[in-house]
Design a protein around this motif. Structure first.
Motif, PDB file in Angstrom:
ATOM      1  N   ASN A  12       0.810  -1.217   0.000  1.00 45.13           N
ATOM      2  CA  ASN A  12       0.000   0.000   0.000  1.00 45.13           C
ATOM      3  C   ASN A  12       0.850   1.276   0.000  1.00 45.13           C
ATOM      4  O   ASN A  12       0.581   2.214   0.760  1.00 45.13           O
ATOM      5  CB  ASN A  12      -0.950   0.017   1.208  1.00 45.13           C
ATOM      6  CG  ASN A  12      -2.053  -1.025   1.097  1.00 45.13           C
ATOM      7  OD1 ASN A  12      -2.492  -1.367   0.001  1.00 45.13           O
ATOM      8  ND2 ASN A  12      -2.483  -1.551   2.228  1.00 45.13           N
ATOM      9  N   GLU A  13       1.860   1.307  -0.861  1.00 45.45           N
ATOM     10  CA  GLU A  13       2.724   2.479  -0.939  1.00 45.45           C
ATOM     11  C   GLU A  13       2.195   3.544  -1.901  1.00 45.45           C
ATOM     12  O   GLU A  13       2.705   4.661  -1.937  1.00 45.45           O
ATOM     13  CB  GLU A  13       4.153   2.072  -1.345  1.00 45.45           C
ATOM     14  CG  GLU A  13       4.879   1.238  -0.322  1.00 45.45           C
ATOM     15  CD  GLU A  13       5.159   1.979   0.972  1.00 45.45           C
ATOM     16  OE1 GLU A  13       4.963   3.204   1.026  1.00 45.45           O
ATOM     17  OE2 GLU A  13       5.567   1.330   1.958  1.00 45.45           O
ATOM     18  N   GLY A  14       1.206   3.194  -2.714  1.00 46.53           N
ATOM     19  CA  GLY A  14       0.568   4.182  -3.568  1.00 46.53           C
ATOM     20  C   GLY A  14       1.529   4.893  -4.502  1.00 46.53           C
ATOM     21  O   GLY A  14       2.322   4.273  -5.216  1.00 46.53           O
ATOM     22  N   SER A  37      -1.371  -5.672  -0.632  1.00 49.95           N
ATOM     23  CA  SER A  37      -1.837  -4.306  -0.912  1.00 49.95           C
ATOM     24  C   SER A  37      -3.287  -4.305  -1.384  1.00 49.95           C
ATOM     25  O   SER A  37      -3.736  -5.226  -2.076  1.00 49.95           O
ATOM     26  CB  SER A  37      -0.963  -3.646  -1.987  1.00 49.95           C
ATOM     27  OG  SER A  37       0.335  -3.404  -1.513  1.00 49.95           O
ATOM     28  N   THR A  38      -3.975  -3.227  -1.048  1.00 47.97           N
ATOM     29  CA  THR A  38      -5.360  -3.047  -1.493  1.00 47.97           C
ATOM     30  C   THR A  38      -5.530  -1.728  -2.245  1.00 47.97           C
ATOM     31  O   THR A  38      -6.653  -1.281  -2.470  1.00 47.97           O
ATOM     32  CB  THR A  38      -6.315  -3.064  -0.286  1.00 47.97           C
ATOM     33  OG1 THR A  38      -5.922  -2.036   0.653  1.00 47.97           O
ATOM     34  CG2 THR A  38      -6.302  -4.413   0.410  1.00 47.97           C
ATOM     35  N   ASP A  39      -4.403  -1.108  -2.614  1.00 53.40           N
ATOM     36  CA  ASP A  39      -4.457   0.223  -3.240  1.00 53.40           C
ATOM     37  C   ASP A  39      -4.106   0.215  -4.722  1.00 53.40           C
ATOM     38  O   ASP A  39      -3.814   1.255  -5.302  1.00 53.40           O
ATOM     39  CB  ASP A  39      -3.515   1.180  -2.510  1.00 53.40           C
ATOM     40  CG  ASP A  39      -2.044   0.783  -2.655  1.00 53.40           C
ATOM     41  OD1 ASP A  39      -1.770  -0.351  -3.117  1.00 53.40           O
ATOM     42  OD2 ASP A  39      -1.169   1.596  -2.327  1.00 53.40           O
ATOM     43  N   GLY A  40      -4.116  -0.962  -5.349  1.00 53.43           N
ATOM     44  CA  GLY A  40      -3.771  -1.040  -6.763  1.00 53.43           C
ATOM     45  C   GLY A  40      -2.289  -1.134  -7.045  1.00 53.43           C
ATOM     46  O   GLY A  40      -1.859  -0.978  -8.198  1.00 53.43           O
ATOM     47  N   SER A  41      -1.480  -1.403  -6.024  1.00 51.39           N
ATOM     48  CA  SER A  41      -0.025  -1.482  -6.208  1.00 51.39           C
ATOM     49  C   SER A  41       0.368  -2.569  -7.199  1.00 51.39           C
ATOM     50  O   SER A  41       1.275  -2.375  -8.021  1.00 51.39           O
ATOM     51  CB  SER A  41       0.671  -1.733  -4.871  1.00 51.39           C
ATOM     52  OG  SER A  41       0.620  -0.605  -4.043  1.00 51.39           O
TER      53      SER A  41
END
Length: 321
Positions: A12-14, A37-41
């Protein structure tokens, strides 16, 4: 020469991950190891041509396990002689790869080479500034590297890579084993990476220091009896300032002893001493205060490790962001 590969780890580093991967366009392959990750990484990494490894989160996660998984994937797809490890919240600066590769080729006894890691936004908080100062270690033979470093694959193979059980302090522990095999760890005078600690609250700072204390205790447990006395001094220092002295103050106060006041004054005296030692400026005193306060969190981390060992409980990662 054998090729150069990169291993990036993240969760989740975006936007930080995108900056990280974009700075590695000159390397093939780049392996990105994702830890739930759940942020599209994962999709962002694939769009940038990275080989993606998704860790099975049913197993305990550690950064060491992620780096080993990335190295295993590198071995599957190419015959790289060197691997640049990068944390997903870091960006490799222009010129580092050429400089580091030239150095490690010219020094066949060197297993690990690292350079200057800087904080991207040291002025955003005193905690970020503290991290920036922490990265500024001496040039030359080093006891440890951080998460960003160029490593020789044959040396990693010789010691079995990172210890996947460690929740923190995995890089210094790896360096202990490398030196035991006759390898050197070097820090050179070159800009290496920009890091985004993004520590804006005391709670984040406390968790980071607590994790450090846990790493000190575990490192001392594993290698404290070696000639290097790995992390022994750090563990003892945390216990003295974080437990022994507070308990001494408490018992002295219960007994009505005037020594309780004098023992309490040791903390402000330590802050003044460290602040003056480092220039007497406001940033110097801020750093002195943070170093002194961090000993309480580190002591808690030390206690957590030993309680876990005593009760045979599994370790869990300590995240600060």
């Amino acid at each position: 020469m054998k090729g150069l590969a990169a291993v990036v780890i993240g969760r989740n580093e975006g936007a930080r991950l995108i900056q990280c991967l974009d700075a590695l366009v000159s390397i093939t392959p780049v392996v990105y190891v994702d830890s739930g990750s759940t942020d599209g990484s994962v999709e962002a990494a694939r769009m940038r041509g990275a080989e993606v490894v998704c860790l099975d989160m049913a197993q305990p996660f550690t950064a060491a396990r992620a780096r080993n998984a990335g190295l295993d994937r590198v071995r599957d797809i190419c015959d790289a002689g060197f691997v640049q490890f990068v944390d997903g919240d870091c960006e490799v600066v222009d010129g580092w790869l050429e400089c580091a590769t030239a150095y490690i080729l010219a020094n066949p006894e060197v297993a690990v080479v690292c350079g200057r890691r800087r904080e991207r936004a040291p002025d955003d908080s005193m905690y970020n500034a503290h991290c920036d100062r922490e990265w500024d270690t001496p040039v030359g033979d080093a006891l440890a590297c951080g998460g960003d470093a160029l490593m020789r694959v044959v040396a990693l193979d010789q010691v079995g890579g990172y210890d996947p059980r460690l929740i923190a302090g995995e890089e210094p522990e790896l360096c202990v084993r490398l030196r035991a095999k006759g390898w050197r760890v070097s820090r050179i005078d070159a800009e290496m990476t920009l890091h985004d600690a993004n520590i804006t609250t005391f709670s984040q700072f406390w968790k980071r220091a607590r994790r450090a204390g846990y790493a000190y205790a575990e490192g001392a447990h594993m290698h404290g009896a070696s000639p290097e006395r790995h992390f022994v001094k750090q563990t003892i220092r945390a216990l003295i300032w974080g437990y022994i002295l507070p308990l001494t103050i408490l018992f002295s106060a219960v007994l009505g002893s005037v020594f309780a006041l004098w023992f309490t004054l040791l903390y402000p005296a330590q802050i003044v001493r460290l602040g003056l030692k480092n220039g007497g400026t406001r940033p110097a005193f801020e750093a002195a205060w943070l170093l002194t306060v961090s000993k309480f969190a580190e002591a808690r981390g030390v206690l957590e490790f030993h309680l876990r060992k005593a009760f045979k409980r599994p370790a869990g990662i300590i995240e600060y962001k």
